[in-house]
Each structure stands twice: as structure tokens, then as C-alpha cells.
Design a protein around this motif. Structure first.
Motif, PDB file in Angstrom:
ATOM      1  N   GLU A 121      19.143  16.535  -0.823  1.00  0.00           N
ATOM      2  CA  GLU A 121      18.298  15.396  -1.184  1.00  0.00           C
ATOM      3  C   GLU A 121      18.976  14.420  -2.141  1.00  0.00           C
ATOM      4  OE1 GLU A 121      14.490  16.513  -2.599  1.00  0.00           O
ATOM      5  OE2 GLU A 121      14.124  17.988  -1.025  1.00  0.00           O
ATOM      6  N   ASN A 209      22.563  24.233  -7.094  1.00  0.00           N
ATOM      7  CA  ASN A 209      22.369  24.828  -5.766  1.00  0.00           C
ATOM      8  C   ASN A 209      22.133  23.735  -4.722  1.00  0.00           C
ATOM      9  OD1 ASN A 209      19.539  24.156  -5.668  1.00  0.00           O
ATOM     10  ND2 ASN A 209      19.129  25.921  -6.976  1.00  0.00           N
ATOM     11  N   ASN A 211      19.637  22.716  -3.276  1.00  0.00           N
ATOM     12  CA  ASN A 211      18.409  21.935  -3.429  1.00  0.00           C
ATOM     13  C   ASN A 211      18.385  21.108  -4.711  1.00  0.00           C
ATOM     14  OD1 ASN A 211      17.082  22.953  -1.021  1.00  0.00           O
ATOM     15  ND2 ASN A 211      16.887  24.908  -2.101  1.00  0.00           N
ATOM     16  N   ALA A 212      19.484  21.123  -5.450  1.00  0.00           N
ATOM     17  CA  ALA A 212      19.541  20.348  -6.692  1.00  0.00           C
ATOM     18  C   ALA A 212      19.334  18.867  -6.396  1.00  0.00           C
ATOM     19  CB  ALA A 212      20.875  20.573  -7.394  1.00  0.00           C
ATOM     20  N   SER A 213      18.561  18.211  -7.246  1.00  0.00           N
ATOM     21  CA  SER A 213      18.218  16.818  -6.986  1.00  0.00           C
ATOM     22  C   SER A 213      18.034  16.067  -8.298  1.00  0.00           C
ATOM     23  CB  SER A 213      16.921  16.739  -6.167  1.00  0.00           C
ATOM     24  OG  SER A 213      16.444  15.409  -6.104  1.00  0.00           O
ATOM     25  N   ASN A 216      14.323  15.800  -9.524  1.00  0.00           N
ATOM     26  CA  ASN A 216      13.654  16.938 -10.164  1.00  0.00           C
ATOM     27  C   ASN A 216      14.494  17.394 -11.342  1.00  0.00           C
ATOM     28  OD1 ASN A 216      12.447  19.309 -10.946  1.00  0.00           O
ATOM     29  ND2 ASN A 216      12.579  20.308  -8.948  1.00  0.00           N
ATOM     30  N   LYS A 217      14.005  17.149 -12.549  1.00  0.00           N
ATOM     31  CA  LYS A 217      14.820  17.449 -13.729  1.00  0.00           C
ATOM     32  C   LYS A 217      15.010  18.936 -13.955  1.00  0.00           C
ATOM     33  CE  LYS A 217      10.989  17.054 -17.080  1.00  0.00           C
ATOM     34  NZ  LYS A 217      10.520  16.323 -18.279  1.00  0.00           N
ATOM     35  N   GLN A 218      14.219  19.767 -13.294  1.00  0.00           N
ATOM     36  CA  GLN A 218      14.340  21.210 -13.451  1.00  0.00           C
ATOM     37  C   GLN A 218      15.304  21.834 -12.440  1.00  0.00           C
ATOM     38  OE1 GLN A 218      12.953  22.582 -16.019  1.00  0.00           O
ATOM     39  NE2 GLN A 218      11.647  20.865 -16.612  1.00  0.00           N
ATOM     40  N   SER A 219      15.761  21.066 -11.477  1.00  0.00           N
ATOM     41  CA  SER A 219      16.531  21.664 -10.390  1.00  0.00           C
ATOM     42  C   SER A 219      17.995  21.904 -10.755  1.00  0.00           C
ATOM     43  CB  SER A 219      16.455  20.782  -9.139  1.00  0.00           C
ATOM     44  OG  SER A 219      17.154  19.565  -9.330  1.00  0.00           O
ATOM     45  N   ILE A 220      18.467  21.276 -11.805  1.00  0.00           N
ATOM     46  CA  ILE A 220      19.833  21.503 -12.281  1.00  0.00           C
ATOM     47  C   ILE A 220      19.749  22.390 -13.517  1.00  0.00           C
ATOM     48  CG2 ILE A 220      21.860  20.395 -13.293  1.00  0.00           C
ATOM     49  CD1 ILE A 220      21.202  17.984 -11.453  1.00  0.00           C
ATOM     50  N   LYS A 221      20.294  23.590 -13.409  1.00  0.00           N
ATOM     51  CA  LYS A 221      20.156  24.589 -14.462  1.00  0.00           C
ATOM     52  C   LYS A 221      21.354  24.550 -15.413  1.00  0.00           C
ATOM     53  CE  LYS A 221      16.508  26.163 -12.281  1.00  0.00           C
ATOM     54  NZ  LYS A 221      15.143  25.901 -12.786  1.00  0.00           N
TER      55      LYS A 221
END
Length: 255
Positions: A121, A209, A211-213, A216-221
């Protein structure tokens, strides 16, 4: 993809070895060093050799840049005459002991590393610098009000850096064409000379991963790893050299 990022080893071989022991347990896919291999301790050659043996992609820190060129002190970089003297002695010591081969290595280190990701995405850029995208010795503290502007000017969606020796992860939002996106500013802290009142070494694992986008601020760890090392060995090495004993106290108390 799990990426380990570390910075500011500063010739602290015990800390670097402990970092390797820690990061080897993390099942990472890639590793990058954000500079400042030398300065403030007695093992610049050993630290550089360890980085070279592991073939770790590394960018230049301000100490690496200056030592590579045997430059004289930048007076503006020190706030007091005492600090200037300590810095001068550190530079002189490093210049004296550093091998010609390792000086050449420092001289060829790149200033930035830019990685482009194309995921499900999002398409985004990860930029690795030492100080800032603008200047190798610019401090980007957490309270910096210009962070978003700096990142946008550098076309960086994720900006990773060191230099301040104070770790943090700051999420910034920006809205363009009606779409809210999130950028990440990440200070990796310091492996060999922490300054956040915690004397444990510090590095970052960035988990990206499929699905990182940026939507979405939570998708990048982002995970900060603190590790113990033989601080007394590093501190006593300073005290038994011509370097300032203040550097030993910095290691013991993390400031």
C-alpha cells in the motif's frame, strides 16, 4: 524485514562486542551503522576492523569525517575551553594510533544511505544519516520544531540518525491531497557513549513488513534494545590513557 540500526560506538570495543552478542540473537535481516566509530576511547582500530570484518554498511559520523582528514578542532563544536581541550586530546590520540588503512576506510564512508521500499500500500524512502540530512554534525533533538520540514526537504519518510546519543521515536503527520500520512524520525541512541542518563548501550530494530504503510502510524514497528557491557573495562581504559577521565565518568553514569 527486520533492520538493526546502531550509531556512535566511539572506539568502545567492549560495548561493540556486547552489541554484536545482543544483535546476533535478534534474527535480523539487515544491519547498518550510522557513524562515529572513533573518538573518546582507545580502540578505534579494533572497532573499525570489527565493522569491516562483518561487512556492515556504514556512513560517516562527524568524528569519522574529521579524523579521516586529520582536521583540527572546530572550536564552535565545543561550549567551553575545558571541553575544547578534552576534544583536542581525543582527536590527537586517535590521529596518533589510527592505522593508515583504517584512515583510508573512514575517508571513503558515504554521508547518507537511502533505501526505497515499494510495498502493498505504500512506497516510501528510508534515509540514514548521522546528524541530519543537511549537516553531519547537526543535532536533531526530539523537541526540534523543524523536523517535518527537514524530512520533507530530504524526501525522507523514515529518517534514522544518531549524533545526540539520546534515543527516541517521533511520529509526525502530514496531510497532502486530503490524505493523512505519517513520517517517522528515529534516533538510534549510542552503542558506546550513551547520554540519556542510562549507561546501557542502545540500538534500534526497525520492523517493516509487507503491510507497512505511511497511512497507518502503527504499522512500522520501532524497538529500542538496551544491553549491558563491561563498562568498567571501557572506563578504566580511558583512565589509563591520556584521554580525559571525564570520558570514563560519562560511561559509568550515561551522560
Amino acid at each position: 524485514m527486520k533492520i538493526a540500526l546502531f550509531s556512535d560506538v566511539h572506539a568502545n570495543l567492549p560495548a561493540l562486542n556486547a552489541f554484536f552478542e545482543s544483535v546476533d540473537k535478534q534474527n535480523i535481516d539487515a544491519i547498518y551503522c550510522l557513524g562515529d566509530l572513533v573518538g573518546y576511547n582507545i580502540w578505534p582500530n579494533e572497532v573499525i576492523q570489527a565493522i569491516k570484518e562483518r561487512r556492515i554498511p556504514t556512513i560517516a559520523g562527524n568524528h569519522d569525517f574529521n579524523i579521516a582528514r586529520m582536521s583540527t578542532d572546530n572550536v564552535a563544536a565545543y561550549k567551553t575551553d575545558k571541553n575544547l581541550n578534552k576534544g583536542s586530546i581525543s582527536k590527537a590520540f586517535t590521529n596518533e594510533v589510527l592505522s593508515l588503512e583504517n584512515r583510508k576506510y573512514l575517508h571513503t564512508l558515504p554521508m547518507h544511505i537511502n533505501l526505497e521500499f515499494q510495498l502493498k500500500e505504500s512506497k516510501f524512502n528510508l534515509l540514514l544519516v548521522h546528524g541530519s540530512p543537511n549537516k553531519i554534525d547537526e543535532y536533531l533533538f526530539e523537541e526540534n520544531e523543524n523536523m517535518l520540514s527537514i524530512m520533507e526537504n530530504a524526501n525522507a519518510d523514515i529518517l534514522c540518525f544518531g549524533h545526540t546519543h539520546k534515543p527516541y521515536h517521533k511520529v509526525l503527520s502530514t496531510k497532502k491531497s486530503g490524505e493523512l500520512k505519517y513520517k517517522h524520525a528515529i534516533n538510534t541512541g549510542s552503542v558506546g557513549k550513551p547520554k540519556d542518563n542510562n549507561n546501557k548501550g542502545c540500538y534500534v530494530i526497525l520492523d517493516i513488513n509487507e503491510n507497512a504503510s505511511l497511512l497507518n502510524k502503527q504499522s512500522i514497528k520501532v524497538e529500542f534494545i538496551r544491553f549491558n557491557y563491561n563498562i568498567e573495562k571501557a572506563a578504566k581504559a580511558v583512565e589509563e590513557s591520556i584521554l580525559s577521565n571525564d570520558f570514563a565518568e560519562n560511561l559509568r553514569y550515561g551522560y
